[in-house]
Design a protein around this motif. Structure first.
Motif, PDB file in Angstrom:
ATOM      1  N   SER A  13      35.731  46.444  30.942  1.00 30.24           N
ATOM      2  CA  SER A  13      35.896  47.378  32.054  1.00 30.24           C
ATOM      3  C   SER A  13      37.362  47.703  32.294  1.00 30.24           C
ATOM      4  CB  SER A  13      35.271  46.794  33.318  1.00 30.24           C
ATOM      5  OG  SER A  13      33.862  46.695  33.190  1.00 30.24           O
ATOM      6  N   LEU A  14      38.230  46.697  32.170  1.00 34.02           N
ATOM      7  CA  LEU A  14      39.664  46.944  32.349  1.00 34.02           C
ATOM      8  C   LEU A  14      40.193  47.889  31.270  1.00 34.02           C
ATOM      9  CD1 LEU A  14      40.974  43.384  33.293  1.00 34.02           C
ATOM     10  CD2 LEU A  14      40.569  45.319  34.827  1.00 34.02           C
ATOM     11  N   HIS A  64      41.882  42.621  36.840  1.00 40.05           N
ATOM     12  CA  HIS A  64      42.802  43.618  37.392  1.00 40.05           C
ATOM     13  C   HIS A  64      43.841  44.006  36.354  1.00 40.05           C
ATOM     14  CE1 HIS A  64      46.100  45.088  40.113  1.00 40.05           C
ATOM     15  NE2 HIS A  64      45.085  45.492  40.836  1.00 40.05           N
ATOM     16  N   THR A  65      44.206  45.271  36.343  1.00 34.23           N
ATOM     17  CA  THR A  65      45.414  45.728  35.662  1.00 34.23           C
ATOM     18  C   THR A  65      46.380  46.197  36.734  1.00 34.23           C
ATOM     19  OG1 THR A  65      44.374  47.899  35.337  1.00 34.23           O
ATOM     20  CG2 THR A  65      44.353  46.369  33.470  1.00 34.23           C
ATOM     21  N   ARG A  66      47.593  45.651  36.711  1.00 34.75           N
ATOM     22  CA  ARG A  66      48.550  45.876  37.798  1.00 34.75           C
ATOM     23  C   ARG A  66      49.618  46.876  37.409  1.00 34.75           C
ATOM     24  NH1 ARG A  66      53.770  43.095  39.299  1.00 34.75           N
ATOM     25  NH2 ARG A  66      54.064  43.491  41.539  1.00 34.75           N
ATOM     26  N   TRP A  67      49.910  47.775  38.325  1.00 35.50           N
ATOM     27  CA  TRP A  67      51.076  48.653  38.236  1.00 35.50           C
ATOM     28  C   TRP A  67      52.041  48.182  39.313  1.00 35.50           C
ATOM     29  CZ3 TRP A  67      52.535  53.258  41.342  1.00 35.50           C
ATOM     30  CH2 TRP A  67      53.573  53.981  40.755  1.00 35.50           C
ATOM     31  N   ALA A  68      53.197  47.683  38.906  1.00 39.79           N
ATOM     32  CA  ALA A  68      54.079  46.957  39.814  1.00 39.79           C
ATOM     33  C   ALA A  68      54.558  47.814  40.977  1.00 39.79           C
ATOM     34  CB  ALA A  68      55.282  46.415  39.047  1.00 39.79           C
ATOM     35  N   GLY A 174      28.510  48.629  41.993  1.00 41.46           N
ATOM     36  CA  GLY A 174      27.543  48.926  40.946  1.00 41.46           C
ATOM     37  C   GLY A 174      26.367  47.970  41.045  1.00 41.46           C
ATOM     38  N   HIS A 175      25.162  48.507  40.934  1.00 46.51           N
ATOM     39  CA  HIS A 175      23.943  47.714  41.097  1.00 46.51           C
ATOM     40  C   HIS A 175      23.270  47.516  39.741  1.00 46.51           C
ATOM     41  CE1 HIS A 175      24.267  48.472  45.461  1.00 46.51           C
ATOM     42  NE2 HIS A 175      24.633  49.693  45.101  1.00 46.51           N
ATOM     43  N   GLY A 176      23.058  46.250  39.358  1.00 50.65           N
ATOM     44  CA  GLY A 176      22.354  45.933  38.128  1.00 50.65           C
ATOM     45  C   GLY A 176      21.124  45.110  38.404  1.00 50.65           C
ATOM     46  N   THR A 177      20.483  44.636  37.353  1.00 50.35           N
ATOM     47  CA  THR A 177      19.311  43.779  37.486  1.00 50.35           C
ATOM     48  C   THR A 177      19.767  42.330  37.469  1.00 50.35           C
ATOM     49  OG1 THR A 177      17.970  45.405  36.310  1.00 50.35           O
ATOM     50  CG2 THR A 177      17.075  43.173  36.500  1.00 50.35           C
ATOM     51  N   GLY A 178      19.735  41.705  38.638  1.00 51.18           N
ATOM     52  CA  GLY A 178      20.236  40.340  38.754  1.00 51.18           C
ATOM     53  C   GLY A 178      21.737  40.243  38.632  1.00 51.18           C
ATOM     54  N   GLU A 179      22.427  41.374  38.705  1.00 46.10           N
ATOM     55  CA  GLU A 179      23.878  41.404  38.630  1.00 46.10           C
ATOM     56  C   GLU A 179      24.399  42.419  39.642  1.00 46.10           C
ATOM     57  OE1 GLU A 179      24.843  40.308  33.993  1.00 46.10           O
ATOM     58  OE2 GLU A 179      24.719  42.423  34.521  1.00 46.10           O
ATOM     59  N   VAL A 180      25.635  42.242  40.070  1.00 48.82           N
ATOM     60  CA  VAL A 180      26.268  43.207  40.963  1.00 48.82           C
ATOM     61  C   VAL A 180      27.732  43.313  40.574  1.00 48.82           C
ATOM     62  CG1 VAL A 180      26.883  41.526  42.758  1.00 48.82           C
ATOM     63  CG2 VAL A 180      26.493  43.928  43.384  1.00 48.82           C
ATOM     64  N   TYR A 181      28.313  44.500  40.785  1.00 43.28           N
ATOM     65  CA  TYR A 181      29.661  44.761  40.296  1.00 43.28           C
ATOM     66  C   TYR A 181      30.479  45.467  41.379  1.00 43.28           C
ATOM     67  CZ  TYR A 181      26.391  44.787  36.366  1.00 43.28           C
ATOM     68  OH  TYR A 181      25.363  44.506  35.519  1.00 43.28           O
ATOM     69  N   ALA A 188      34.843  52.475  35.027  1.00 40.73           N
ATOM     70  CA  ALA A 188      34.918  51.055  34.684  1.00 40.73           C
ATOM     71  C   ALA A 188      33.541  50.410  34.687  1.00 40.73           C
ATOM     72  CB  ALA A 188      35.830  50.329  35.659  1.00 40.73           C
ATOM     73  N   LEU A 189      32.641  50.903  35.540  1.00 38.17           N
ATOM     74  CA  LEU A 189      31.309  50.312  35.681  1.00 38.17           C
ATOM     75  C   LEU A 189      30.278  50.939  34.756  1.00 38.17           C
ATOM     76  CD1 LEU A 189      31.169  50.095  39.594  1.00 38.17           C
ATOM     77  CD2 LEU A 189      32.010  48.391  37.967  1.00 38.17           C
ATOM     78  N   ALA A 190      30.649  52.052  34.097  1.00 38.85           N
ATOM     79  CA  ALA A 190      29.671  52.838  33.359  1.00 38.85           C
ATOM     80  C   ALA A 190      28.865  52.053  32.316  1.00 38.85           C
ATOM     81  CB  ALA A 190      30.360  54.032  32.700  1.00 38.85           C
TER      82      ALA A 190
END
Length: 601
Positions: A13-14, A64-68, A174-181, A188-190
């Motif tokens: 996802s990152l 996470h990807t950080r932009w300082a 994001g809603h999954g089956t037995g998972e959540v995001y 990123a969630l696609a």
């Protein structure tokens, strides 16, 4: 929260968010009764190497990807930040972090980074140590934070719990089956789900694998619609191109064609907006256009179109100034905001100010589910598709396409354009995708020219009329990705200062289609030539034949009517910036210090 180890999903996802720009990355997972973190400075591949050496196995995690913003891009400043009982990732800026940090340090907190984000972790930790539950600790902490943020919390000993919160920065569930995001972007969630709930400003959410509770800023339960995301179709790669930017430049005939097809009835040769606007242009006395960066130059070009075609005065501001200068606005007038991402913090604030003053609002955005789109009265989407390169190319030209169609519609509604005029202008717009494709054929010539530009320390861009804002955009593109200092000016301003810079070492790029100000621009070219400047002329066949000045190179673009030349001439300045950057060896798609979506001030 997944049904198996989540580190791989987090990295995948990152990677889909790399295009936004970043300088460090990290993940944290729950490993039994403790939090495991892996962080690395630089690109995601550095983090991946660390994960291969020390693979985490937790089924719940954050990344996470950080932009300082606060503190250098070091491993110690990389997210996630953690205390004994909580790990956190954060997009945005906590404006009052100094006073919170001082308070927390007085109470015994020990900080290991320079960031504002770590303050949030310690603040929540302070409530946890006073007996608060994770949910209550977050609820108590959020009102104490000033600024913009999207936050995700992971708690030691709570393997089936994630808490997220947003204020100013986007956040989606994001809603999954037995998972959540949780994610800052549906892209990123696609790969994980297409069922997305977008949090509204001030919302915070308590998530388990089976339950999703969303609370408003006042702590009461609220309902937010779950929708199907189209982001799963946006899986992108470079195909056979060396960089995403090159691919996106070459996608412009298709992208602009798709956008124009959405706004024009090509058979009837009429503008056909995809929605009925909730106002009459005859009652609009002034348009305020607000945007940042490249999008603001699209607004400057659109100013010429609205004033010329619709006889409507236009005021344009960069959003970071407009939001603070308390501009006097007339109730019932129109504000147009332009943003590729639809999440640009300053542009969003400008939109909210315009709404507070009673203006009608239109957003021109590439992400129709974005915060700016959701908060606008009317949305005119660009259909550019995902733009991965940080330097905007196809999004810019698609913004121009939308604004051109809207300006023609305004002129027709106000009686400033006849049916014949409208038909003629629409025919010109219909030709633009073909003309862009023809303009791309000059690439080998520009690639050769780039070797000379790469040797320069300074470059000047000049143009008149709608080519003046395009000169600003050309200079921005070059400095963004090649790091060569470049400036854009209206050509008539040459004698008012910039001419002092010109000598034999300075290339001067002149954008000059043959139009009613061409002869004036030639006069400016002669002034440059007299001082030894190396001229690169971007024009059409007639302009090339009638220019009386020697040039380092003349780039001849296809002949076209003068109305909408910036959409075609943008191709040449994009290619010049791209190939110069390639010669310079810079990171074209992710130039230093820049981010694709600027969700902080």
């Amino acid at each position: 929260m997944g049904r198996g180890p989540v580190a791989g999903q987090l990295i995948a996802s990152l990677k889909r968010l790399e295009y936004r720009g970043y300088d460090s990355a990290g993940v944290a997972t729950l490993e039994g009764l403790h939090i495991e973190r892996r962080r690395a400075e630089g690109k995601l591949r550095n983090l991946e190497e660390r994960l291969r050496d020390y693979p985490p196995s937790g089924h719940s995690g954050i990344g996470h990807t950080r932009w300082a913003t606060h503190g250098k891009p070091t491993e110690s400043n990389a997210h996630p930040h953690a205390t004994e009982n909580v790990a956190i990732v954060h997009n945005g800026i906590i404006e009052n972090f100094r006073e919170l940090r001082a308070e927390l340090e007085r109470n015994g907190a020990h900080f290991s980074s320079e960031t504002d984000t770590e303050v949030v972790a310690h603040l929540v930790e302070s409530y946890l140590k006073n007996g608060y539950s994770p949910q209550d600790a977050v609820q108590a902490s959020l009102p104490r934070l000033r600024g913009a943020f999207a936050l995700a919390f992971l708690f030691k000993g709570h393997e089936d719990l994630l808490i997220g919160a947003r204020k100013g920065s986007p956040l989606a569930i994001g809603h999954g089956t037995g998972e959540v995001y949780l994610g800052s972007d549906a892209i990123a969630l696609a790969p994980l789900t297409d069922a997305i709930t977008y949090l509204e400003d001030g919302d915070w959410a308590v998530l388990t694998r089976t339950i999703c509770m969303i609370y408003g800023a006042d702590g009461t339960v609220v309902h937010r619609e779950t929708s199907k995301s189209g982001a799963s179709s946006l899986l992108v790669d470079k195909v056979n191109y060396r960089h995403f930017m090159a691919k996106e430049i070459h996608e412009q005939p298709t992208a602009v064609g798709q956008t124009l097809a959405h706004y024009l009835d090509m058979s009837a040769e009429r503008v056909a907006l995809p929605l009925t606007l909730p106002f009459d242009f005859n009652f609009i006395q002034r348009i305020s256009i607000t945007a940042c960066g490249t999008a603001s130059y699209a607004g400057y070009i659109a100013k010429y179109w609205f004033e010329r075609l619709a006889r409507l005065p236009v005021e344009i501001d960069v959003a970071s100034e407009f939001r603070y200068r308390e501009a006097p606005l007339r109730h019932g007038d129109l504000a147009i905001v332009i943003s590729q991402s639809g999440e640009t913090a300053d542009t969003l604030a400008a939109l909210r100010y315009a709404k507070s003053q009673g203006l009608h609002t239109i957003s021109v955005v590439n992400v129709s589910t974005s915060t700016i789109a959701r908060e606008s009265e009317s949305v005119l989407p660009t259909l550019a598709g995902p733009e991965i390169g940080v330097a905007s190319t196809k999004a810019f030209v698609c913004q121009l396409a939308v604004m051109a169609a809207l300006a023609v519609a305004a002129g027709k509604e106000r009686g400033k354009l006849s049916e014949f005029d409208e038909s003629e202008l629409v025919r010109e717009l219909i030709e633009v995708p073909r003309l862009i494709a023809a303009a791309l054929l000059v690439e080998p010539q520009i690639e050769k020219l780039a070797r000379d530009i790469a040797k320069a320390s300074d470059v000047l861009y000049l143009g008149r009329g709608t080519s003046a804002p395009l000169a600003l955009e050309g200079a921005l593109k070059l400095k963004e990705i090649s790091y060569i200092h470049s400036e854009g000016y209206a050509a008539g301003e040459l004698k008012h200062g910039p001419i002092a810079l010109i000598d034999e070492t300075m290339p001067v790029v002149v954008i000059a289609p043959y139009d009613d100000v061409f002869e004036k621009t030639v006069s400016n070219m002669q002034e440059v030539a007299a001082r030894g400047g190396s001229i690169i002329l971007i024009t059409d066949a007639r302009g090339a034949s009638e220019a009386t000045v020697d040039t380092l190179m003349t780039i001849v673009l296809p002949n076209m009517a003068a109305s909408f030349t910036p959409m075609v001439y943008a191709i040449a300045v994009q290619l010049l910036a791209y190939h110069t950057a390639v010669v310079m060896g810079t990171d074209v798609d992710q130039p230093r210090n820049l981010a694709k979506s600027v969700t902080v001030e």
